[in-house]
Scaffold this active site. Sequence first.
Site, short mmCIF file in Angstrom:
data_model
loop_
_atom_site.label_atom_id
_atom_site.label_comp_id
_atom_site.label_asym_id
_atom_site.label_seq_id
_atom_site.Cartn_x
_atom_site.Cartn_y
_atom_site.Cartn_z
N GLU A 71 0.81 -1.22 0.00
CA GLU A 71 0.00 0.00 0.00
C GLU A 71 0.85 1.27 0.00
OE1 GLU A 71 -2.88 -0.07 -0.74
OE2 GLU A 71 -4.05 -1.65 0.23
N HIS A 89 -3.11 2.73 8.27
CA HIS A 89 -4.13 1.99 7.51
C HIS A 89 -4.41 0.69 8.23
CE1 HIS A 89 -6.34 -0.17 4.54
NE2 HIS A 89 -5.32 -0.92 4.16
#
Length: 211
Positions: A71, A89
């Site tokens: 990510e 996240h």
Amino acid sequence: MDPREQLCAYGRRAVELGLVIGTSGNLSVRDGDLVAVTPSGVALDRLTPEMCPLVDVEGYLVEGELQPSSETPMHLAIYASTEARAVVHTHSVFGTVVATTMTELPPVHYNALLLGGVVKVAPYATYGTGELAANVREALAGKQAALLANHGGVTIGPGLEQAFEATRLLEWLCEVYVRGLGVGRPAVLTDEQLAAVVERALNPPSFPRRG
């Protein structure tokens, strides 16, 4: 504390609080033109500082033996479009429930203002892609948090402590909303009510001292 030590410390907290499971979730800290990020495929409670790679803001690996989180493009897109210096996240339970059923998290509590009010759900895209990064960047505009459809949530802050606390608040707000739905239809605060909270915060009451 060194940024990579921070990633380890808050990675352990994320696991302890049930905000991630397995090797899911990722965190990063920006320091100038370098970003320390959690590595791909390693559980956050098993990190050591030397495991955490450094990348530059263009996405090139600068230091580290392990590959950065898949990510990382999302993290870098956020840094490019905001003043954030940390990104968290997670795949937390209640955040993911809301992200799979709603297009936004309405302000059911005034503390939603700490995240920018309504929390938007970014449209679904495959993890690690530029499409997801663009969707999240748009959903975060003017906000401290966003949800990712059928995926999880992301929060930002001027440091990892603030970004992590924003994640905890996001999960709490999602839990309040989801549990509220089990009882009835949760009341949503109006713009006028939220404005009154802002006014109250800007002009707190003054209490006289006795004697």
